[in-house]
Design a protein around this motif. Structure first.
Motif, mmCIF file in Angstrom:
data_model
loop_
_atom_site.group_PDB
_atom_site.id
_atom_site.type_symbol
_atom_site.label_atom_id
_atom_site.label_comp_id
_atom_site.label_asym_id
_atom_site.label_seq_id
_atom_site.Cartn_x
_atom_site.Cartn_y
_atom_site.Cartn_z
ATOM 1 N N GLN A 183 37.467 29.074 -31.204
ATOM 2 C CA GLN A 183 37.531 29.051 -30.631
ATOM 3 C C GLN A 183 36.890 27.782 -29.289
ATOM 4 O OE1 GLN A 183 35.822 29.780 -33.443
ATOM 5 N NE2 GLN A 183 37.227 32.247 -33.123
ATOM 6 N N CYS A 184 37.184 26.370 -29.361
ATOM 7 C CA CYS A 184 36.274 25.736 -29.163
ATOM 8 C C CYS A 184 37.576 25.671 -28.016
ATOM 9 C CB CYS A 184 35.818 24.539 -29.843
ATOM 10 S SG CYS A 184 35.939 22.699 -28.959
ATOM 11 N N PRO A 185 37.013 25.261 -26.353
ATOM 12 C CA PRO A 185 37.960 24.980 -25.847
ATOM 13 C C PRO A 185 38.194 23.427 -26.152
ATOM 14 C CG PRO A 185 35.536 26.306 -24.671
ATOM 15 C CD PRO A 185 35.771 25.578 -26.142
ATOM 16 N N ALA A 186 40.087 23.563 -25.314
ATOM 17 C CA ALA A 186 40.634 22.214 -25.753
ATOM 18 C C ALA A 186 39.772 21.587 -24.567
ATOM 19 C CB ALA A 186 42.348 22.145 -25.040
ATOM 20 N N ALA A 187 39.378 21.534 -23.526
ATOM 21 C CA ALA A 187 38.977 20.676 -22.975
ATOM 22 C C ALA A 187 37.840 20.187 -23.306
ATOM 23 C CB ALA A 187 39.181 20.893 -21.551
ATOM 24 N N MET A 188 36.702 21.342 -23.502
ATOM 25 C CA MET A 188 35.182 20.387 -24.300
ATOM 26 C C MET A 188 35.850 19.724 -25.124
ATOM 27 S SD MET A 188 32.341 22.814 -26.046
ATOM 28 C CE MET A 188 31.803 23.461 -24.660
ATOM 29 N N ALA A 189 36.835 19.965 -26.158
ATOM 30 C CA ALA A 189 36.666 19.406 -27.424
ATOM 31 C C ALA A 189 37.592 17.199 -26.867
ATOM 32 C CB ALA A 189 38.383 19.838 -27.847
ATOM 33 N N PHE A 190 38.671 17.541 -26.016
ATOM 34 C CA PHE A 190 38.803 16.458 -25.699
ATOM 35 C C PHE A 190 37.625 15.686 -24.616
ATOM 36 C CE2 PHE A 190 43.121 17.996 -26.652
ATOM 37 C CZ PHE A 190 43.153 17.036 -26.857
ATOM 38 N N CYS A 191 36.874 16.361 -24.367
ATOM 39 C CA CYS A 191 35.614 16.057 -22.992
ATOM 40 C C CYS A 191 34.726 15.329 -24.444
ATOM 41 C CB CYS A 191 34.853 17.077 -22.503
ATOM 42 S SG CYS A 191 33.549 16.018 -21.613
ATOM 43 N N PHE A 192 34.825 15.672 -25.662
ATOM 44 C CA PHE A 192 33.501 15.257 -26.835
ATOM 45 C C PHE A 192 34.073 13.771 -27.307
ATOM 46 C CE2 PHE A 192 33.185 15.446 -31.149
ATOM 47 C CZ PHE A 192 31.811 14.619 -31.651
ATOM 48 N N LEU A 193 35.581 13.790 -27.479
ATOM 49 C CA LEU A 193 36.441 12.501 -27.863
ATOM 50 C C LEU A 193 35.984 11.491 -26.919
ATOM 51 C CD1 LEU A 193 39.257 14.477 -29.609
ATOM 52 C CD2 LEU A 193 37.141 13.433 -30.823
ATOM 53 N N GLU A 194 36.217 11.818 -25.734
ATOM 54 C CA GLU A 194 35.979 10.157 -24.970
ATOM 55 C C GLU A 194 34.934 10.514 -25.331
ATOM 56 O OE1 GLU A 194 36.112 10.755 -20.462
ATOM 57 O OE2 GLU A 194 38.392 10.885 -20.995
ATOM 58 N N THR A 195 34.217 10.834 -24.978
ATOM 59 C CA THR A 195 32.450 10.471 -25.188
ATOM 60 C C THR A 195 31.884 9.623 -26.456
ATOM 61 O OG1 THR A 195 31.335 12.334 -23.937
ATOM 62 C CG2 THR A 195 29.884 11.241 -24.865
ATOM 63 N N VAL A 196 32.038 10.518 -27.334
ATOM 64 C CA VAL A 196 32.475 9.499 -28.568
ATOM 65 C C VAL A 196 33.440 8.265 -28.576
ATOM 66 C CG1 VAL A 196 32.671 9.312 -31.350
ATOM 67 C CG2 VAL A 196 32.616 11.488 -29.591
ATOM 68 N N TRP A 197 34.212 8.153 -28.105
ATOM 69 C CA TRP A 197 35.174 6.672 -27.800
ATOM 70 C C TRP A 197 34.338 5.789 -26.487
ATOM 71 C CZ3 TRP A 197 36.894 2.944 -24.133
ATOM 72 C CH2 TRP A 197 38.028 2.540 -24.628
ATOM 73 N N TRP A 198 33.645 6.735 -25.886
ATOM 74 C CA TRP A 198 33.093 4.909 -25.017
ATOM 75 C C TRP A 198 31.529 5.240 -25.738
ATOM 76 C CZ3 TRP A 198 35.076 3.171 -21.330
ATOM 77 C CH2 TRP A 198 36.031 3.010 -20.316
ATOM 78 N N GLU A 199 31.093 5.787 -26.191
ATOM 79 C CA GLU A 199 29.973 5.455 -26.995
ATOM 80 C C GLU A 199 30.016 4.291 -27.577
ATOM 81 O OE1 GLU A 199 26.406 5.658 -26.624
ATOM 82 O OE2 GLU A 199 26.584 7.579 -24.939
#
Length: 303
Positions: free
Chosen positions: A77-93
């Motif tokens: 149920q998780c939208p792909a856009a939300m998942a990749f936004c999450f991954l990008e945030t983790v990468w920057w952190e």
């Protein structure tokens, strides 16, 4: 039930896990998905920057840049856009907390345990924020995914790729965007225009000289190359300014050297002011290439 169930940071070149979120799920399907995530992590260097492995109950999403990749197991149920936004945030952190030297020297799994708590907080935030609250950041990721979709695998493909299953399935990989550069500046646009003009002048003079040198001795070949090599170098300078490329500094210095040597060689066919103009434009373009960096973190991405 949370949409982002598990996340980890791995090193791209060898799949070494560097940090991971706390795991609260122990169903057989989830544990099987974890196993396949580890298999996929070992082969991230073969895949584009963004991708998804789809299963019946869970999806694995991954996003890699340079030698750091972030991976997540999400519910269907998780939208792909939300998942990749999450991954990008983790990468920057993560990359803001550790430099490439520390990452490259890591020799044991989960060497950055102190980052686990940050990863857990980011995961919790994305599991409790709505798409409306994420606003423009989610829309931006969605536009990127529509413009150039991530590679899509199945969880079974991860086993095939690792030689666990029989057969020779060929996985077709589409390129995915890895880098976002800073916006083009007015001075950068000026350097592009001047560089294109210099490239055109070099090409015209080189072709003109070649046409009139067909019946002349080979001594003119050096002059022709001295026009055409800077022409190619100018075109590559435009490319390096517009698009990210590894080892940029080395390439910029090499291209600038070609342009300078070519113009010095042409002393006699060009006067001093013309030579200084071409070298000046090349120097300006080199400066603009080196000062245009990867785009800084988008802090409105949900954290």
């Amino acid at each position: 039930m949370s949409m982002i169930l598990f996340a980890c940071v791995v090193r791209v070149r060898d799949g070494l896990p560097l940090s991971a979120s706390t795991d609260f799920y122990h169903t057989q399907d989830f544990l099987e998905c974890r196993r396949r995530l580890k298999t996929l992590a070992l082969r991230l260097a073969q895949y584009p920057g963004r991708g998804s492995a789809e299963g019946c109950d869970f999806n694995i999403h991954f996003s890699s840049l340079r030698d750091v990749a972030c991976m997540a197991i999400c519910s269907r149920q998780c939208p792909a856009a939300m998942a990749f936004c999450f991954l990008e945030t983790v990468w920057w952190e993560f990359t803001a907390s550790y430099d490439t030297t520390c990452i490259g020297l890591a020799s044991r799994p989960y060497a950055f345990l102190e980052f686990d708590s940050i990863l857990q907080k980011v995961k919790w935030h994305f599991n409790h924020v709505s798409c409306v609250q994420m606003g423009s950041s989610l829309e931006k990721i969605q536009e990127e995914l529509e413009f150039q979709p991530p590679v899509v695998l199945t969880l079974e493909d991860t086993d095939v790729a690792n030689g666990i299953m029989n057969g020779h399935t060929q996985i077709h990989l589409e390129p995915a965007p890895n880098f976002r550069m800073e916006p083009v500046t007015a001075l950068g646009v000026l350097s592009l225009i001047l560089n294109i003009m210099c490239a055109a002048l070099n090409l015209i003079r080189g072709i003109h000289l070649a046409e009139h040198s067909l019946q002349v001795a080979h001594e003119e070949i050096g002059n022709i190359l001295a026009f055409l090599i800077p022409f190619i170098a100018c075109i590559f300078q435009c490319y390096l300014y517009l698009f990210y490329s590894p080892a940029r500094t080395r390439k910029v210095v090499l291209l600038l050297l070609f342009i300078c040597l070519g113009n010095v060689y042409l002393h006699g066919l060009r006067n001093v002011w013309q030579i200084l103009f071409h070298i000046g434009v090349a120097s300006l373009s080199s400066h603009q290439i080196l000062t245009r960096q990867l785009q800084e973190k988008q802090w409105d991405c949900g954290v």
